[in-house]
Design an enzyme around this catalytic site. Sequence first.
Site, PDB file in Angstrom:
ATOM      1  N   SER A   1      -4.336  10.418   1.944  1.00 23.67           N
ATOM      2  CA  SER A   1      -3.931   9.200   1.247  1.00 23.67           C
ATOM      3  C   SER A   1      -5.188   8.464   0.818  1.00 23.67           C
ATOM      4  O   SER A   1      -6.290   8.734   1.333  1.00 23.67           O
ATOM      5  CB  SER A   1      -3.099   8.323   2.194  1.00 23.67           C
ATOM      6  OG  SER A   1      -2.952   7.014   1.701  1.00 23.67           O
TER       7      SER A   1
ATOM      8  N   TYR B   1      -1.128   4.378  10.888  1.00 21.24           N
ATOM      9  CA  TYR B   1      -0.935   5.226   9.711  1.00 21.24           C
ATOM     10  C   TYR B   1      -2.261   5.492   9.006  1.00 21.24           C
ATOM     11  O   TYR B   1      -2.599   6.642   8.702  1.00 21.24           O
ATOM     12  CB  TYR B   1       0.049   4.586   8.736  1.00 21.24           C
ATOM     13  CG  TYR B   1       0.136   5.345   7.438  1.00 21.24           C
ATOM     14  CD1 TYR B   1       0.805   6.559   7.361  1.00 21.24           C
ATOM     15  CD2 TYR B   1      -0.486   4.857   6.279  1.00 21.24           C
ATOM     16  CE1 TYR B   1       0.865   7.275   6.174  1.00 21.24           C
ATOM     17  CE2 TYR B   1      -0.425   5.567   5.092  1.00 21.24           C
ATOM     18  CZ  TYR B   1       0.240   6.772   5.051  1.00 21.24           C
ATOM     19  OH  TYR B   1       0.284   7.488   3.872  1.00 21.24           O
TER      20      TYR B   1
END
Length: 260
Positions: free
Chosen positions: A139, A152
């Site tokens: 990401s 996360y």
Amino acid sequence: MGKIVLITGASSGIGKEFAEIYAKQQATVVLASRNEDKLVAFATQLHARYGAKVFVIPVDLSRADGPQLLFDEANRRGLTIDVLINNAGVGTYGFLHERPIAEELAMLQLNVHSLSHLMMLFTPGMVRRKSGQILNIGSTTSFYPCPLSANYSASKAFVLYLTEAAANELRGTGVTVTALCPGGTGTEFFRSAKMDRQKVADAKALMDPRKVAELGVKALNKRKVVFVPGLQNWLLTQAPRFLPRHWVTRTTRSVIEQKR
């Protein structure tokens, strides 16, 4: 049987797009997810649309035994995996000290432990065959800490570092590892993570999941170690290199906080 591609998290989002791309190329596609009904329906569609061979392996990779179960089932069916796409992943939102511990641990199992475990299970066979490709989905948050999504963002940093290190170790073996690090993408991610009211979840700013998958496959085939799709996303990942860490964290929080 031709090239065999295993895609985790294949029942929705970018995972479905990867499956479409490879099925269209007449690769044998192995779909893995915990949602068996959605997988079976999707596999039927892929076969009808492209005539590709599609296998379904239902498995819950948020459980510690998930990766071994997936590996054993692929072997039982005689499926020698040429391409491993570690796409399965989830996000969470909220202050770490207020988050349900069980949900955070399940997320870390899926995003970190299962991804690494699958690499360790499938890579030795690829090395013996002197051929293989691994695509890990990171990401833009792989490059900076995200308050309100602390675990996360840390999990995606793990994906980036693991990919870079393993890619170096595997030089000369015929096996490549790539980290695809997209920014916000138009999938179910924000809704499932209860982040759909974030400023960053604005639909106008989200990339098309098919485009992300297509760029990911191109990066994989070009043997890129890290690829960030989209100029704006790439610039976003470079900024933390030149800015004070406290400023990066404060700015990230301002972006990730819910709209008021």
